[in-house]
Design a protein around this motif. Structure first.
Motif, PDB file in Angstrom:
ATOM      1  N   GLY A 122       0.682  -1.200   0.090  1.00 41.91           N
ATOM      2  CA  GLY A 122       0.306   0.132  -0.029  1.00 41.91           C
ATOM      3  C   GLY A 122       0.960   1.158  -0.076  1.00 41.91           C
ATOM      4  O   GLY A 122       0.096   2.506   0.061  1.00 41.91           O
ATOM      5  N   LEU A 123       2.762   0.798   0.203  1.00 45.34           N
ATOM      6  CA  LEU A 123       3.061   2.113   0.052  1.00 45.34           C
ATOM      7  C   LEU A 123       3.672   1.768  -1.020  1.00 45.34           C
ATOM      8  O   LEU A 123       5.270   1.669  -1.101  1.00 45.34           O
ATOM      9  N   PRO A 124       3.574   2.999  -2.364  1.00 41.07           N
ATOM     10  CA  PRO A 124       4.482   2.141  -3.321  1.00 41.07           C
ATOM     11  C   PRO A 124       6.224   2.489  -3.091  1.00 41.07           C
ATOM     12  O   PRO A 124       6.489   2.010  -3.528  1.00 41.07           O
ATOM     13  N   GLU A 125       6.359   3.230  -2.401  1.00 42.02           N
ATOM     14  CA  GLU A 125       7.895   3.678  -2.254  1.00 42.02           C
ATOM     15  C   GLU A 125       8.988   2.181  -1.418  1.00 42.02           C
ATOM     16  O   GLU A 125       9.539   1.750  -1.681  1.00 42.02           O
ATOM     17  N   LEU A 126       8.176   1.880  -0.328  1.00 40.44           N
ATOM     18  CA  LEU A 126       8.447   0.932   0.250  1.00 40.44           C
ATOM     19  C   LEU A 126       7.887  -0.409  -1.206  1.00 40.44           C
ATOM     20  O   LEU A 126       9.184  -1.336  -0.864  1.00 40.44           O
ATOM     21  N   ASP A 127       6.925  -0.611  -1.186  1.00 32.28           N
ATOM     22  CA  ASP A 127       7.103  -1.207  -2.566  1.00 32.28           C
ATOM     23  C   ASP A 127       8.369  -1.674  -3.381  1.00 32.28           C
ATOM     24  O   ASP A 127       8.978  -2.464  -3.594  1.00 32.28           O
ATOM     25  N   ALA A 128       9.062  -0.804  -3.673  1.00 26.87           N
ATOM     26  CA  ALA A 128       9.833  -0.450  -4.859  1.00 26.87           C
ATOM     27  C   ALA A 128      11.175  -1.422  -3.841  1.00 26.87           C
ATOM     28  O   ALA A 128      11.956  -1.378  -4.856  1.00 26.87           O
ATOM     29  N   ALA A 129      11.504  -0.742  -2.778  1.00 30.51           N
ATOM     30  CA  ALA A 129      12.189  -0.903  -2.079  1.00 30.51           C
ATOM     31  C   ALA A 129      12.522  -2.894  -2.036  1.00 30.51           C
ATOM     32  O   ALA A 129      13.407  -2.928  -2.493  1.00 30.51           O
ATOM     33  N   LEU A 130      11.500  -3.115  -1.661  1.00 29.08           N
ATOM     34  CA  LEU A 130      11.165  -4.782  -1.433  1.00 29.08           C
ATOM     35  C   LEU A 130      11.768  -5.648  -2.591  1.00 29.08           C
ATOM     36  O   LEU A 130      11.449  -6.403  -3.198  1.00 29.08           O
ATOM     37  N   LYS A 131      11.104  -4.683  -3.575  1.00 35.23           N
ATOM     38  CA  LYS A 131      11.530  -5.623  -5.021  1.00 35.23           C
ATOM     39  C   LYS A 131      12.999  -5.286  -5.771  1.00 35.23           C
ATOM     40  O   LYS A 131      13.770  -5.865  -6.528  1.00 35.23           O
ATOM     41  N   ASP A 132      13.628  -4.228  -4.632  1.00 38.96           N
ATOM     42  CA  ASP A 132      15.021  -3.703  -5.663  1.00 38.96           C
ATOM     43  C   ASP A 132      16.136  -4.767  -5.034  1.00 38.96           C
ATOM     44  O   ASP A 132      15.794  -5.822  -3.866  1.00 38.96           O
ATOM     45  N   GLU A 133      17.466  -4.936  -5.388  1.00 39.53           N
ATOM     46  CA  GLU A 133      19.221  -5.958  -4.649  1.00 39.53           C
ATOM     47  C   GLU A 133      18.469  -6.066  -3.810  1.00 39.53           C
ATOM     48  O   GLU A 133      18.951  -7.199  -2.978  1.00 39.53           O
ATOM     49  N   GLU A 134      18.403  -5.562  -2.168  1.00 34.71           N
ATOM     50  CA  GLU A 134      17.844  -5.672  -1.044  1.00 34.71           C
ATOM     51  C   GLU A 134      17.385  -6.369  -0.387  1.00 34.71           C
ATOM     52  O   GLU A 134      17.716  -7.331   0.736  1.00 34.71           O
ATOM     53  N   PHE A 135      16.629  -6.526  -0.873  1.00 30.92           N
ATOM     54  CA  PHE A 135      15.752  -7.326  -0.691  1.00 30.92           C
ATOM     55  C   PHE A 135      15.344  -9.036  -1.824  1.00 30.92           C
ATOM     56  O   PHE A 135      15.803  -9.569  -2.003  1.00 30.92           O
ATOM     57  N   PHE A 136      14.213  -8.820  -2.673  1.00 29.29           N
ATOM     58  CA  PHE A 136      13.765  -9.307  -3.550  1.00 29.29           C
ATOM     59  C   PHE A 136      14.940 -10.080  -4.356  1.00 29.29           C
ATOM     60  O   PHE A 136      14.910 -10.968  -5.211  1.00 29.29           O
ATOM     61  N   ALA A 137      15.125  -8.978  -5.153  1.00 30.49           N
ATOM     62  CA  ALA A 137      15.724  -8.585  -6.585  1.00 30.49           C
ATOM     63  C   ALA A 137      15.461  -9.654  -7.612  1.00 30.49           C
ATOM     64  O   ALA A 137      15.702 -10.326  -8.581  1.00 30.49           O
ATOM     65  N   VAL A 138      14.490  -8.894  -7.534  1.00 34.08           N
ATOM     66  CA  VAL A 138      13.111  -9.398  -8.375  1.00 34.08           C
ATOM     67  C   VAL A 138      13.255  -9.457 -10.168  1.00 34.08           C
ATOM     68  O   VAL A 138      12.829  -9.895 -10.699  1.00 34.08           O
ATOM     69  N   ARG A 139      14.128  -8.443 -10.428  1.00 36.34           N
ATOM     70  CA  ARG A 139      14.804  -8.745 -11.862  1.00 36.34           C
ATOM     71  C   ARG A 139      16.080 -10.109 -12.546  1.00 36.34           C
ATOM     72  O   ARG A 139      15.749 -10.554 -12.972  1.00 36.34           O
ATOM     73  N   GLU A 140      17.126 -10.087 -11.543  1.00 39.09           N
ATOM     74  CA  GLU A 140      17.227 -11.367 -11.053  1.00 39.09           C
ATOM     75  C   GLU A 140      16.385 -12.469 -10.808  1.00 39.09           C
ATOM     76  O   GLU A 140      16.649 -13.782 -10.947  1.00 39.09           O
TER      77      GLU A 140
END
Lengths: 183, 185
Positions: free
Chosen positions: B79-97
């Motif tokens: 529900g917090l777009p900024e937090l969702d973006a951080a969770l998809k990033d390298e330090e959390f789920f690294a969704v691209r990889e």
């Protein structure tokens, strides 16, 4: 002689201490909030915003204590040298200086609740949410919090400006009611 | 003759065993289902959802036999777009990889409607054996399963760097799974 309770001429130590604490904490709180809100999503932001929320609740409690104390111990009257409009302006200003910070802090608490970011007061006590998580409402409450803090900053500028006017231009000892040790 | 009878016996035994073990497989549905995570931030409970997941769940005679599930970490929704973006990033789920979180069961012990399921959970390239008790129940004329999987996010590299501070972000994460199942044709 320093008094604990208010007299006709000056506020007592209790009122002075409450005023001083709230003043220092509100300035700290505004700086902390501005700093934390501009950090990117990070552990530092989580930590600083958590401190900001805990401090906000502390200030809210202190402001409520000040309001209660005013009921118990009436503040010293304003001097007769002040015009009637000045009395009205001063009273309105003091009301706003209680009301706006309370509303700003409540809006912050509502925003944290709506964002689902429950507060744990300095890691010691879980604080109940005011409303259930509502991510549609959260941005509106955040904006309201910011507007109220902006209003509070304007009020503080006017409050300090008025104090400076009384102390340096009018020399009417209005400021000395809060700082009786200042000759 | 003895040889023929032995083969016939084996055939009948195999047929019976096969009938006994006939599997009914179901698809887990994202719509109507829910995968929620729970964590502690600054000592206070915090939760969010994953919007997309798929899964195949098979039963034989009321016993869960296997489960194969996939979750899309890029569908995280706090529900917090900024937090969702951080969770998809390298330090959390690294969704691209690592665009998929997977769970494949290896052994299930069913007792009534409770199915103790062991299997391999893979998140962000880290594979670990986990155990979760899944409950099957009928809800609104449909079969559904639910369960809570407790895991240590640090074992999967979720929240690296400063985020590994567990005083501010708990190591323990609970995944609450609740999904209706649709019979596969």
């Amino acid at each position: 002689m320093t008094r604990f309770l208010n007299s006709k001429e000056a506020y007592g130590i209790i009122a002075q201490l409450l005023h001083g604490c709230v003043a220092v904490l509100i300035f700290t709180q505004i700086v902390l909030g501005l700093y934390a809100a501009n950090l990117p999503v990070s552990m530092a932001r989580l930590q600083w915003l958590s401190h900001h929320k805990s401090l906000g609740l502390t200030i809210l409690a202190l402001v409520i204590m000040r309001l209660l104390w005013r009921q118990i111990d009436a503040p010293p009257p304003l001097p007769h040298t002040m015009a009637k409009w000045e009395h009205h302006a001063a009273n309105a200003m003091h009301r706003a200086l209680y009301l706006i910070p309370v509303l700003a802090m409540l809006a912050g608490w509502l925003y944290a609740s709506a964002a689902g970011l429950t507060v744990n007061w300095f890691g010691q006590m879980l604080i109940p949410d005011l409303i259930a998580k509502n991510t549609e409402l959260a941005p509106l409450l955040k904006a309201l919090h910011h507007v109220l803090v902006g209003l509070l900053v304007l009020l503080l500028i006017a409050h300090i400006g008025a104090a400076v006017r009384h102390a340096l231009m009018l020399h009417d000892r209005v400021v000395q009611r809060m700082f009786p040790w200042w000759r | 003759m003895v040889e023929v009878m032995r083969w016939a016996g084996l055939f009948i035994l195999a047929a019976c065993t096969h009938v006994g073990a006939v599997e009914e497989c179901y698809t887990a549905e994202t719509s109507g289902g829910q995968v929620t995570f729970r964590v502690l931030q600054a000592g206070a409970p915090y939760s969010g959802n994953f919007r997309h997941f798929t899964g195949e769940v098979c039963f034989a005679q009321g016993k869960l036999t296997r489960i194969d599930a996939t979750l899309d970490p890029a569908s995280v929704d706090t529900g917090l777009p900024e937090l969702d973006a951080a969770l998809k990033d390298e330090e959390f789920f690294a969704v691209r990889e690592f665009p998929r979180v997977t769970f494949v069961s290896s052994a299930v012990h069913s007792q009534g409607t409770a199915h103790t399921t062991r299997g391999t959970l893979e998140i962000k390239g880290h594979r670990r054996e986990v155990e979760v008790v899944l409950h099957s129940q009928q809800s609104g004329g449909k079969l559904a399963i639910s369960g809570a999987l407790k895991l240590d996010r640090l074992q999967y590299g979720i929240g690296t760097g400063d985020w590994s501070n567990t005083k501010w972000l708990s190591a323990e994460v609970i995944l609450d799974i609740n999904t209706p199942l649709t019979r596969k044709k």
